[in-house]
Design a protein around this motif. Sequence first.
Motif, PDB file in Angstrom:
ATOM      1  N   LEU A  95       0.812  -1.209   0.000  1.00  0.00           N
ATOM      2  CA  LEU A  95       0.000   0.000   0.000  1.00  0.00           C
ATOM      3  C   LEU A  95       0.851   1.268   0.000  1.00  0.00           C
ATOM      4  O   LEU A  95       0.528   2.245  -0.648  1.00  0.00           O
ATOM      5  N   HIS A  96       1.948   1.237   0.755  1.00  0.00           N
ATOM      6  CA  HIS A  96       2.748   2.455   0.900  1.00  0.00           C
ATOM      7  C   HIS A  96       3.699   2.629  -0.285  1.00  0.00           C
ATOM      8  O   HIS A  96       4.332   1.669  -0.712  1.00  0.00           O
ATOM      9  N   PRO A  97       3.813   3.830  -0.788  1.00  0.00           N
ATOM     10  CA  PRO A  97       4.710   4.055  -1.928  1.00  0.00           C
ATOM     11  C   PRO A  97       6.149   3.592  -1.643  1.00  0.00           C
ATOM     12  O   PRO A  97       6.837   3.122  -2.548  1.00  0.00           O
ATOM     13  N   TYR A  98       6.567   3.715  -0.376  1.00  0.00           N
ATOM     14  CA  TYR A  98       7.929   3.264  -0.034  1.00  0.00           C
ATOM     15  C   TYR A  98       8.042   1.740  -0.154  1.00  0.00           C
ATOM     16  O   TYR A  98       9.014   1.224  -0.719  1.00  0.00           O
ATOM     17  N   GLU A 131      -1.431  17.674   0.349  1.00  0.00           N
ATOM     18  CA  GLU A 131      -1.903  17.093   1.602  1.00  0.00           C
ATOM     19  C   GLU A 131      -0.732  16.560   2.437  1.00  0.00           C
ATOM     20  O   GLU A 131      -0.774  16.554   3.660  1.00  0.00           O
ATOM     21  N   CYS A 132       0.269  16.084   1.744  1.00  0.00           N
ATOM     22  CA  CYS A 132       1.369  15.374   2.404  1.00  0.00           C
ATOM     23  C   CYS A 132       2.255  16.305   3.231  1.00  0.00           C
ATOM     24  O   CYS A 132       3.194  15.841   3.874  1.00  0.00           O
ATOM     25  N   ASP A 133       1.987  17.607   3.211  1.00  0.00           N
ATOM     26  CA  ASP A 133       2.723  18.512   4.087  1.00  0.00           C
ATOM     27  C   ASP A 133       2.288  18.350   5.535  1.00  0.00           C
ATOM     28  O   ASP A 133       2.942  18.832   6.449  1.00  0.00           O
ATOM     29  N   GLY A 183       5.799  17.269   7.624  1.00  0.00           N
ATOM     30  CA  GLY A 183       4.840  16.362   6.992  1.00  0.00           C
ATOM     31  C   GLY A 183       5.404  14.977   6.807  1.00  0.00           C
ATOM     32  O   GLY A 183       6.211  14.516   7.612  1.00  0.00           O
ATOM     33  N   CYS A 184       5.009  14.288   5.729  1.00  0.00           N
ATOM     34  CA  CYS A 184       5.434  12.901   5.508  1.00  0.00           C
ATOM     35  C   CYS A 184       6.941  12.821   5.287  1.00  0.00           C
ATOM     36  O   CYS A 184       7.502  13.536   4.449  1.00  0.00           O
ATOM     37  N   ALA A 185       7.604  11.932   6.036  1.00  0.00           N
ATOM     38  CA  ALA A 185       9.057  11.812   5.956  1.00  0.00           C
ATOM     39  C   ALA A 185       9.508  11.307   4.589  1.00  0.00           C
ATOM     40  O   ALA A 185      10.630  11.557   4.166  1.00  0.00           O
ATOM     41  N   PHE A 186       8.612  10.596   3.894  1.00  0.00           N
ATOM     42  CA  PHE A 186       8.974  10.030   2.591  1.00  0.00           C
ATOM     43  C   PHE A 186       8.696  11.012   1.458  1.00  0.00           C
ATOM     44  O   PHE A 186       9.038  10.764   0.303  1.00  0.00           O
ATOM     45  N   GLY A 187       8.063  12.122   1.815  1.00  0.00           N
ATOM     46  CA  GLY A 187       7.581  13.076   0.821  1.00  0.00           C
ATOM     47  C   GLY A 187       8.566  13.422  -0.292  1.00  0.00           C
ATOM     48  O   GLY A 187       8.224  13.388  -1.470  1.00  0.00           O
ATOM     49  N   GLU A 188       9.826  13.716   0.087  1.00  0.00           N
ATOM     50  CA  GLU A 188      10.791  14.172  -0.904  1.00  0.00           C
ATOM     51  C   GLU A 188      11.090  13.129  -1.983  1.00  0.00           C
ATOM     52  O   GLU A 188      11.569  13.469  -3.058  1.00  0.00           O
ATOM     53  N   ARG A 189      10.810  11.859  -1.668  1.00  0.00           N
ATOM     54  CA  ARG A 189      11.138  10.813  -2.636  1.00  0.00           C
ATOM     55  C   ARG A 189       9.876  10.202  -3.257  1.00  0.00           C
ATOM     56  O   ARG A 189       9.967   9.224  -3.986  1.00  0.00           O
ATOM     57  N   CYS A 190       8.716  10.756  -2.886  1.00  0.00           N
ATOM     58  CA  CYS A 190       7.478  10.048  -3.204  1.00  0.00           C
ATOM     59  C   CYS A 190       6.871  10.502  -4.535  1.00  0.00           C
ATOM     60  O   CYS A 190       6.668  11.695  -4.760  1.00  0.00           O
ATOM     61  N   PRO A 191       6.579   9.564  -5.428  1.00  0.00           N
ATOM     62  CA  PRO A 191       5.962   9.928  -6.701  1.00  0.00           C
ATOM     63  C   PRO A 191       4.488  10.305  -6.563  1.00  0.00           C
ATOM     64  O   PRO A 191       3.920  10.902  -7.471  1.00  0.00           O
ATOM     65  N   ARG A 192       3.840   9.930  -5.443  1.00  0.00           N
ATOM     66  CA  ARG A 192       2.408  10.200  -5.292  1.00  0.00           C
ATOM     67  C   ARG A 192       2.136  11.427  -4.428  1.00  0.00           C
ATOM     68  O   ARG A 192       0.987  11.705  -4.094  1.00  0.00           O
ATOM     69  N   ARG A 193       3.160  12.119  -4.087  1.00  0.00           N
ATOM     70  CA  ARG A 193       3.041  13.240  -3.172  1.00  0.00           C
ATOM     71  C   ARG A 193       2.043  14.299  -3.653  1.00  0.00           C
ATOM     72  O   ARG A 193       1.974  14.619  -4.836  1.00  0.00           O
ATOM     73  N   SER A 194       1.278  14.830  -2.706  1.00  0.00           N
ATOM     74  CA  SER A 194       0.383  15.950  -3.024  1.00  0.00           C
ATOM     75  C   SER A 194       0.527  16.992  -1.929  1.00  0.00           C
ATOM     76  O   SER A 194       1.280  16.778  -0.974  1.00  0.00           O
ATOM     77  N   ARG A 226       0.715   4.137   6.671  1.00  0.00           N
ATOM     78  CA  ARG A 226       0.804   5.524   7.113  1.00  0.00           C
ATOM     79  C   ARG A 226       1.018   6.386   5.858  1.00  0.00           C
ATOM     80  O   ARG A 226       2.140   6.699   5.505  1.00  0.00           O
ATOM     81  N   CYS A 227      -0.094   6.714   5.192  1.00  0.00           N
ATOM     82  CA  CYS A 227       0.017   7.436   3.921  1.00  0.00           C
ATOM     83  C   CYS A 227      -1.332   8.028   3.545  1.00  0.00           C
ATOM     84  O   CYS A 227      -2.371   7.441   3.794  1.00  0.00           O
ATOM     85  N   PHE A 228      -1.261   9.223   2.911  1.00  0.00           N
ATOM     86  CA  PHE A 228      -2.499   9.852   2.465  1.00  0.00           C
ATOM     87  C   PHE A 228      -3.016   9.229   1.176  1.00  0.00           C
ATOM     88  O   PHE A 228      -4.209   9.205   0.922  1.00  0.00           O
ATOM     89  N   HIS A 229      -2.106   8.769   0.351  1.00  0.00           N
ATOM     90  CA  HIS A 229      -2.521   8.233  -0.956  1.00  0.00           C
ATOM     91  C   HIS A 229      -1.970   6.835  -1.167  1.00  0.00           C
ATOM     92  O   HIS A 229      -1.124   6.628  -2.039  1.00  0.00           O
ATOM     93  N   PRO A 230      -2.397   5.869  -0.370  1.00  0.00           N
ATOM     94  CA  PRO A 230      -1.855   4.527  -0.546  1.00  0.00           C
ATOM     95  C   PRO A 230      -2.253   3.954  -1.900  1.00  0.00           C
ATOM     96  O   PRO A 230      -3.262   4.353  -2.473  1.00  0.00           O
ATOM     97  N   GLU A 243       1.234  15.509   8.665  1.00  0.00           N
ATOM     98  CA  GLU A 243       1.734  14.169   8.976  1.00  0.00           C
ATOM     99  C   GLU A 243       0.653  13.125   8.743  1.00  0.00           C
ATOM    100  O   GLU A 243      -0.425  13.204   9.324  1.00  0.00           O
ATOM    101  N   PRO A 244       0.938  12.124   7.913  1.00  0.00           N
ATOM    102  CA  PRO A 244      -0.066  11.089   7.691  1.00  0.00           C
ATOM    103  C   PRO A 244      -0.221  10.213   8.934  1.00  0.00           C
ATOM    104  O   PRO A 244       0.748   9.977   9.654  1.00  0.00           O
ATOM    105  N   LEU A 245      -1.434   9.776   9.198  1.00  0.00           N
ATOM    106  CA  LEU A 245      -1.684   8.875  10.326  1.00  0.00           C
ATOM    107  C   LEU A 245      -1.872   7.457   9.807  1.00  0.00           C
ATOM    108  O   LEU A 245      -2.011   7.233   8.606  1.00  0.00           O
TER     109      LEU A 245
HETATM  110  S1  SF4 Z   1       1.807  10.545   2.596  1.00  0.00           S
HETATM  111 FE1  SF4 Z   1       2.082  11.519   0.646  1.00  0.00          FE
HETATM  112  S2  SF4 Z   1       4.264  11.783   0.471  1.00  0.00           S
HETATM  113 FE2  SF4 Z   1       3.931  10.356   2.104  1.00  0.00          FE
HETATM  114  S3  SF4 Z   1       4.088   8.391   1.164  1.00  0.00           S
HETATM  115 FE3  SF4 Z   1       1.950   8.911   1.131  1.00  0.00          FE
HETATM  116  S4  SF4 Z   1       1.665   9.918  -0.775  1.00  0.00           S
HETATM  117 FE4  SF4 Z   1       3.817   9.845  -0.476  1.00  0.00          FE
END
Ligand code: SF4
Lengths: 323, 325
Positions: A245-248, A295-297, A282-293, A312-316, A299-301
Amino acid sequence: MTLTVSNLHTHFFTRAGVVKAVDGVDFQIAPGEILGLVGESGSGKSITGFSIMGLIDDPGRIVSGSIRLKGEELVGASEDAMRTVRGNRIAMIFQDPMMTLNPVLRVDTQMVEAIRAHEKISKRDALARCRDALGMVGIPAPEERLRAYPHQLSGGMRQRVAIAIAFLNEPDLIIADEPTTALDVTIQSQIIHEAQSLCKRTGTALVWITHDLAVVAGIADRIAVMYAGRIVETGDIDAVIDTALHPYTVGLLGSVPTSNRRGERLTQIPGMPPNVMNLPKGCAFGERCPRRSSECDAEPLITEPRPAQAVRCFHPHGQGGKL
Amino acid sequence: MTVFVLRRLIQAAIVVLLMSMIVFFGVNVVGDPVDMLVSPEADQAEIARVIRDFGLDRPIYEQYWYFLKGAASGDLGNSFIFGQPALKLILHHMPATLELAFAALFMAIILGIPLGLYAGLYPDRASSKAIMAGSIFGFSLPTFWVGLMLIMIFAVWLGWLPATGRGDTATFLGIEASFFTRDGLSHLILPALNLALLKISLVIRLTRAGAREAIQQDYIKFARAKGLSTGRIVFVHLMKNIMIPVVTVLGLEFGSLIAFSVVTETIFAWPGMGKLLIEAILQLDRPIVVAYLMIIVILFVVINLVVDILYSLLDPRVRLGEQGA
Ligand code: SF4
Ligand SMILES: Nc1ncnc2c1ncn2[C@@H]1O[C@H](COP(=O)(O)OP(=O)(O)OP(=O)(O)O)[C@@H](O)[C@H]1O
Ligand SMILES: [Mg+2]
């Protein structure tokens, strides 16, 4: 539950700043269960393990959270109480078998002391138990090996000795910190098999720390993916590998060669893990994430979009999400 | 092991032979002992007789040859001054020096190891920093100056301990030493401490460095993960590893302890070989000087050999390597 870790924070207060090595980790593990703890270097896997063992040294300390072993709280327990837990109810195996055994002490010395630290037992009885334990992890001629010094044994043998030591006192939980990384592939799979069957047989729960998803797929029942001091995805091993589910996690899976994807190009996750001293907002993975929006500024729960799989992601990635 | 010892013995013999050459020719370049041997009023014939008697008229290589022949049968020549065999004189003074050296070694161990261990285990404490600062003084202050200070403070001002001589000795198990009497012991403390100071500092630094390094090692973390007591981790797991370099270096330093006792013995009028040597040098008593240096060379060689064997016994990795070779 054998072990329940909730909201664990372990920080290092260095001169350069506070290193939030573990920053809000939750997981549970049941008797006989094997949990694979996966993540890139520096994500806080080892520190999570050492926190459970109560082996965090200055300048580090468990800042908050709870670690319960069969319901008993370990955070804040006295050093004496922790000493009776270590090696007895929770054992640990380290990465480099060349370094974990004391070079100037014989194998029998190092095994017998592990028993005698926790129970009154004659040396003869202890030795007999050590011999059995060595046999159990597939060491031929255990009698002879007992009298050897570590340097007389191969790396694989030494790691088996370390595993035997971990099982000596029939602990509730074993934390194995990358125990096969330093070994070659055939020995690696042998040891994984032995550890797996021992756990199932004895009901010992096992946390298997690694950065190698292929290894986890071969041994674990469940998986927890760690990123920058937090668990970003957890679930049954098949579910996560099937439908990450998680982009990472998706990125990690993309960088593992598997038999059914032979011929496809391996992808690498672009960028570097963030500096845990200075996490982005915000999301620690944000800088590397292709799905970032945008919203990701924030912290995802943790959410549970599918049964028994949390992320733990807004856009799994969706169900049946393309890998 | 036998091959190893045999090989080392041959090496040792060559070293001793080479050193005997250097020592013999070196000493014979310095000064003219004849001036010391004859009274100022002696006439030419008298001088010639003395020179002939002592073999000083022969070419130097011939003198060396006689010296070697004698040395092979344990005769290192007679003292010009005392007329007695040089070897006998030195051996007579040796127990006092050995006693001093052993006492200093003992101090280096019982003070140096605990202090170094403490400083290594708790590097951030003020007391550890004080220990390390103290060890720097131990290294850098000259022995003779420290000796004089010790005498001034403990003998002159406080009057607690005697400043000179060896005091009463007693014989125990065939060994005569001041160690066995109260008076002797009180005479021993100051010179032994003076001689030990450098070694205490050395042992502190070695032990601390060893502890600092070992404590980072996985095997210590693994020992902790086994739930061992702190005592067992420090005194078995840590100490066994630290002791390897400490014993090796201390063993090698024992030779220099004996050699350096020259200064301490002179300051504290300790009747050992060092004091004998200084007197012999002042009086150009060549045979004593040569015999002393030869004995020191042999001591060093023997100590090196013993340390190598001890080292291989302490470190299992070396022990097996030898068997394989
Ligand atoms: S919360 Fe946003 S930046 Fe973080 S992993 Fe999910 S989509 Fe990517
Ligand atoms: N003693 C310490 N002082 C300061 N920071 C530390 C200390 N020990 C660990 N850290 C930091 O904590 C973070 C997590 O480290 P940890 O060893 O848990 O990583 P890991 O996931 O086990 O990585 P690896 O796969 O390399 O073993 C890292 O950023 C590391 O630099
Ligand atoms: Mg690690």
